[in-house]
Design a protein around this motif. Sequence first.
Motif, PDB file in Angstrom:
ATOM      1  N   PRO A  36      -3.473   2.544  -5.522  1.00 26.44           N
ATOM      2  CA  PRO A  36      -4.060   1.385  -4.820  1.00 26.44           C
ATOM      3  C   PRO A  36      -4.788   0.400  -5.717  1.00 26.44           C
ATOM      4  O   PRO A  36      -4.642  -0.815  -5.553  1.00 26.44           O
ATOM      5  CB  PRO A  36      -5.008   2.046  -3.819  1.00 26.44           C
ATOM      6  CG  PRO A  36      -4.408   3.384  -3.565  1.00 26.44           C
ATOM      7  CD  PRO A  36      -3.801   3.822  -4.865  1.00 26.44           C
ATOM      8  N   ALA A  37      -5.582   0.891  -6.674  1.00 25.21           N
ATOM      9  CA  ALA A  37      -6.354  -0.020  -7.517  1.00 25.21           C
ATOM     10  C   ALA A  37      -5.462  -0.966  -8.308  1.00 25.21           C
ATOM     11  O   ALA A  37      -5.833  -2.106  -8.584  1.00 25.21           O
ATOM     12  CB  ALA A  37      -7.242   0.777  -8.471  1.00 25.21           C
ATOM     13  N   VAL A  38      -4.267  -0.486  -8.683  1.00 22.25           N
ATOM     14  CA  VAL A  38      -3.326  -1.322  -9.433  1.00 22.25           C
ATOM     15  C   VAL A  38      -2.514  -2.188  -8.487  1.00 22.25           C
ATOM     16  O   VAL A  38      -2.370  -3.398  -8.689  1.00 22.25           O
ATOM     17  CB  VAL A  38      -2.393  -0.434 -10.297  1.00 22.25           C
ATOM     18  CG1 VAL A  38      -1.400  -1.297 -11.070  1.00 22.25           C
ATOM     19  CG2 VAL A  38      -3.204   0.415 -11.266  1.00 22.25           C
ATOM     20  N   ALA A  39      -1.978  -1.586  -7.424  1.00 24.71           N
ATOM     21  CA  ALA A  39      -1.112  -2.312  -6.487  1.00 24.71           C
ATOM     22  C   ALA A  39      -1.850  -3.424  -5.761  1.00 24.71           C
ATOM     23  O   ALA A  39      -1.268  -4.473  -5.463  1.00 24.71           O
ATOM     24  CB  ALA A  39      -0.514  -1.334  -5.480  1.00 24.71           C
ATOM     25  N   GLU A  40      -3.138  -3.220  -5.455  1.00 24.48           N
ATOM     26  CA  GLU A  40      -3.891  -4.247  -4.734  1.00 24.48           C
ATOM     27  C   GLU A  40      -4.192  -5.451  -5.609  1.00 24.48           C
ATOM     28  O   GLU A  40      -4.305  -6.574  -5.112  1.00 24.48           O
ATOM     29  CB  GLU A  40      -5.196  -3.648  -4.204  1.00 24.48           C
ATOM     30  CG  GLU A  40      -4.989  -2.653  -3.062  1.00 24.48           C
ATOM     31  CD  GLU A  40      -6.252  -1.911  -2.707  1.00 24.48           C
ATOM     32  OE1 GLU A  40      -7.327  -2.276  -3.265  1.00 24.48           O
ATOM     33  OE2 GLU A  40      -6.180  -0.965  -1.899  1.00 24.48           O
ATOM     34  N   ARG A  41      -4.339  -5.209  -6.894  1.00 21.22           N
ATOM     35  CA  ARG A  41      -4.680  -6.336  -7.777  1.00 21.22           C
ATOM     36  C   ARG A  41      -3.452  -7.052  -8.315  1.00 21.22           C
ATOM     37  O   ARG A  41      -3.451  -8.282  -8.438  1.00 21.22           O
ATOM     38  CB  ARG A  41      -5.523  -5.844  -8.953  1.00 21.22           C
ATOM     39  CG  ARG A  41      -5.775  -6.940  -9.969  1.00 21.22           C
ATOM     40  CD  ARG A  41      -6.965  -6.703 -10.824  1.00 21.22           C
ATOM     41  NE  ARG A  41      -7.191  -7.854 -11.697  1.00 21.22           N
ATOM     42  CZ  ARG A  41      -8.223  -7.984 -12.513  1.00 21.22           C
ATOM     43  NH1 ARG A  41      -9.149  -7.052 -12.552  1.00 21.22           N
ATOM     44  NH2 ARG A  41      -8.345  -9.053 -13.273  1.00 21.22           N
ATOM     45  N   TYR A  42      -2.373  -6.307  -8.614  1.00 25.89           N
ATOM     46  CA  TYR A  42      -1.213  -6.908  -9.270  1.00 25.89           C
ATOM     47  C   TYR A  42       0.013  -6.909  -8.360  1.00 25.89           C
ATOM     48  O   TYR A  42       0.377  -5.874  -7.800  1.00 25.89           O
ATOM     49  CB  TYR A  42      -0.894  -6.160 -10.567  1.00 25.89           C
ATOM     50  CG  TYR A  42      -2.058  -6.126 -11.532  1.00 25.89           C
ATOM     51  CD1 TYR A  42      -2.435  -7.266 -12.238  1.00 25.89           C
ATOM     52  CD2 TYR A  42      -2.805  -4.956 -11.703  1.00 25.89           C
ATOM     53  CE1 TYR A  42      -3.522  -7.237 -13.113  1.00 25.89           C
ATOM     54  CE2 TYR A  42      -3.885  -4.918 -12.578  1.00 25.89           C
ATOM     55  CZ  TYR A  42      -4.238  -6.070 -13.273  1.00 25.89           C
ATOM     56  OH  TYR A  42      -5.310  -6.044 -14.130  1.00 25.89           O
TER      57      TYR A  42
END
Length: 374
Positions: A36-42
């Motif tokens: 989530p931390a990666v998918a939500e930002r990028y």
Amino acid sequence: MASAIVEEKDEPPEEKEPPEAKMGQVADAPPCAWPPAVAERYERLEKLGQGMFGDVYKARDRRRSGQLVAVKRLSGRTDDRFVHTGPLDFARQAMSLAACRGYPHVVRLVATYADASSRGDGDSFVVTKYAGPMNLRKYMMERRAQSQPFLEGEVRRAMRQLLSGAKHVHKAGIVHRDLVPENVIVDQRRRSAKMVYKIGGFGMSESAAAREGRGDDSALLASFGPYRAPEAFLGSRDYDGRVDTWALGCIMAELLVGDGKPFFYAELESEVFVKMQRVVGTKGITEWPGLQRLVGTRERELAQAAVRREQASGGYTSCLGKLFPAEKLSEAGFEVLSGLLEANPERRLTAAAALRKPWFRRQSRFFGGCCVVP
């Protein structure tokens, strides 16, 4: 749960790439899910490529006005496609990029993420600024397919940038150890149409301090043969940034030849070493003082080193000059090439020394005269 370990301060928004620029796209299996931390930002865009440790995707940073980035996923588990990347490997790559941050010919670190899996096999992610749509290998293949060989001036511009990048990497106390065309990112400036080359792929990099403390150079010994320096073939652990300048010499020769193959290409590793000796000669190897210091290496490598030392005593004379006559490469250019492909690492050009050679000086005329501009 994924957490950001390193993140740079906000920068001015980068110019967005037009939708039609899809060069370098790689078709492969469905992409793995990002935490989530990666998918939500990028916002994930097209795939740029993959290596032995994971895959790389182009993406947009939602927090920075759509700035383009490259998101490299390092696999936390071993499967049919990737080699496991542990926390120490991830940290080494992130720290190497952080140490080299800010130089124009090295990819720029943006952030790192570690997916804290309950099983201990979570993926990790290295985010860098988007540096271009393809690597140098693909660019060379496209040029070959279009029957557009690299002119000496183009090779000089490419090598100036790559040596400048290597100089900064070495000044930061890092040895890259895997400078191959696949780890050079290529892009084209829209206004000037000039090519820009940046060093990436720091998966095998290491600082001198870390290497001295660990004493394990298995990564270097396993690196891609056609770009491996003679001292690495001989099992030496006594090396420095000149293993990188040897690799850059291989890349320079490859650009000049333009046949689409590594300059020292051979089917077997042992054949690569023999071919290398036949091209650059054995004098540099036999006169290298470090050859005698190899006696202290581990028993597993002693036999291999002994065989290769015996091969090195065969007395080959360098034929590099015959492969690159004056009509193919100027005398000043050959001085750089032969200096980078010097078998004796103690006499091999460093990146800084190579950049001081006349080949990299340009002529500038003013007031009716001529001066040399470094």
